[in-house]
Design a protein around this motif. Structure first.
Motif, PDB file in Angstrom:
ATOM      1  N   GLN A 176       0.815  -1.214   0.000  1.00 40.02           N
ATOM      2  CA  GLN A 176       0.000   0.000   0.000  1.00 40.02           C
ATOM      3  C   GLN A 176       0.849   1.264   0.000  1.00 40.02           C
ATOM      4  N   ALA A 177       2.161   1.103   0.128  1.00 40.99           N
ATOM      5  CA  ALA A 177       3.069   2.251   0.115  1.00 40.99           C
ATOM      6  C   ALA A 177       3.349   2.677  -1.319  1.00 40.99           C
ATOM      7  N   ASP A 178       3.777   3.915  -1.475  1.00 39.22           N
ATOM      8  CA  ASP A 178       4.163   4.432  -2.792  1.00 39.22           C
ATOM      9  C   ASP A 178       5.570   3.977  -3.170  1.00 39.22           C
ATOM     10  N   VAL A 179       6.434   3.866  -2.156  1.00 34.46           N
ATOM     11  CA  VAL A 179       7.826   3.478  -2.365  1.00 34.46           C
ATOM     12  C   VAL A 179       8.179   2.419  -1.320  1.00 34.46           C
ATOM     13  N   ILE A 180       8.821   1.351  -1.766  1.00 36.57           N
ATOM     14  CA  ILE A 180       9.258   0.286  -0.857  1.00 36.57           C
ATOM     15  C   ILE A 180      10.781   0.234  -0.902  1.00 36.57           C
ATOM     16  N   ARG A 181      11.395   0.278   0.275  1.00 33.74           N
ATOM     17  CA  ARG A 181      12.851   0.149   0.392  1.00 33.74           C
ATOM     18  C   ARG A 181      13.147  -1.069   1.262  1.00 33.74           C
ATOM     19  N   GLU A 182      14.073  -1.875   0.808  1.00 35.97           N
ATOM     20  CA  GLU A 182      14.418  -3.074   1.549  1.00 35.97           C
ATOM     21  C   GLU A 182      15.802  -2.935   2.165  1.00 35.97           C
ATOM     22  N   LEU A 183      15.906  -3.300   3.438  1.00 36.71           N
ATOM     23  CA  LEU A 183      17.208  -3.312   4.121  1.00 36.71           C
ATOM     24  C   LEU A 183      17.697  -4.744   4.181  1.00 36.71           C
TER      25      LEU A 183
END
Length: 183
Positions: A176-183
Motif C-alpha cells: 500500500q506504500a508508494d515506495v518500498i525500500r528493503e534493508l
C-alpha cells in the motif's frame, strides 16, 4: 497535495527500527548524515525536532496506562509546547479522526483493544502537527481488518501532505506504500 508513503522492509535484525531511531534523532548515525529541510539533524535541537516536526509511532505504543486516550494526546501537546485554544477539544478531534468514539477516548489505555491503542498512538503523534510520521510496525499485532483501517488512516494523512515512513514485516502494508525500500 499528496505526500508519499514509504515502506521499509527487511528481515528481523536488518536495522529497520534503528533506521527510524536515526531518522527521528533518537540515535546518531555511525556514518553519513540525516537532513531535514537541508539541515543536518545532528546539529538541530533534537528535542525540538522530535516535538515539532517528526511524529513517532512506536511498536509498543508507549502510551501511559494510567491516563485516558484523550489525556495521552493532551500530554503530547503539553510536551511539544503546542498551544490550542481548547486542548481537550483538539485531542477529541484527533481521536475522532483516527476512528475512536468519545466513550473510547475517555477510557484508560488498558481498557482499549490493541487496535484502539494504535489509534491513540497515531493521534498522539499528530497532536503537534508534524510533517513526518515515523511508524515502527504499526500493524504488527493487529488483525487484517484493523490493519486495513490503520492503513486507511495513513493514506488519509498522506493525502493531507504528511510524509509517512513505515517499518513493516507485512507484505500487505508494504504493497500500500508508494515506495518500498528493503534493508
Amino acid at each position: 497535495m499528496r505526500a508519499i508513503i514509504y515502506a521499509v522492509v527487511g528481515r528481523s535484525g536488518a536495522g529497520k527500527t534503528t533506521l527510524l531511531s536515526i531518522l527521528s534523532g533518537l540515535t546518531n548515525p555511525t556514518e553519513g548524515t540525516v537532513y531535514y529541510r537541508d539541515k543536518d539533524v545532528s546539529k538541530l535541537d533534537r528535542y525540538e525536532y522530535r516535538s515539532k516536526y517528526v511524529g513517532i509511532i512506536f511498536q509498543s505504543f508507549n502510551l501511559l496506562a494510567h491516563l485516558t486516550a484523550q489525556e495521552n494526546v493532551m500530554l503530547s501537546m503539553d510536551v511539544s509546547g503546542v498551544h490550542y485554544t481548547d486542548k481537550k477539544e483538539k485531542a477529541m478531534e484527533l481521536l475522532h479522526k483516527v476512528g475512536l468514539s468519545e466513550d473510547e477516548a475517555k477510557r484508560r489505555i488498558l481498557k482499549l483493544s490493541g487496535g484502539q491503542q494504535q489509534r491513540v498512538a497515531i493521534a498522539r503523534a499528530l497532536s503537534y502537527e508534524p510533517e513526518i510520521i515515523l511508524a515502527d510496525e504499526p500493524t504488527g499485532n493487529l488483525d487484517q481488518e484493523t490493519e486495513n483501517e490503520i492503513m486507511d488512516i495513513f493514506q488519509q494523512l498522506a493525502q493531507e501532505g504528511k510524509c509517512i515512513i513505515i517499518v513493516t514485516h507485512s507484505k500487505e502494508v508494504a504493497e500500500q506504500a508508494d515506495v518500498i525500500r528493503e534493508l
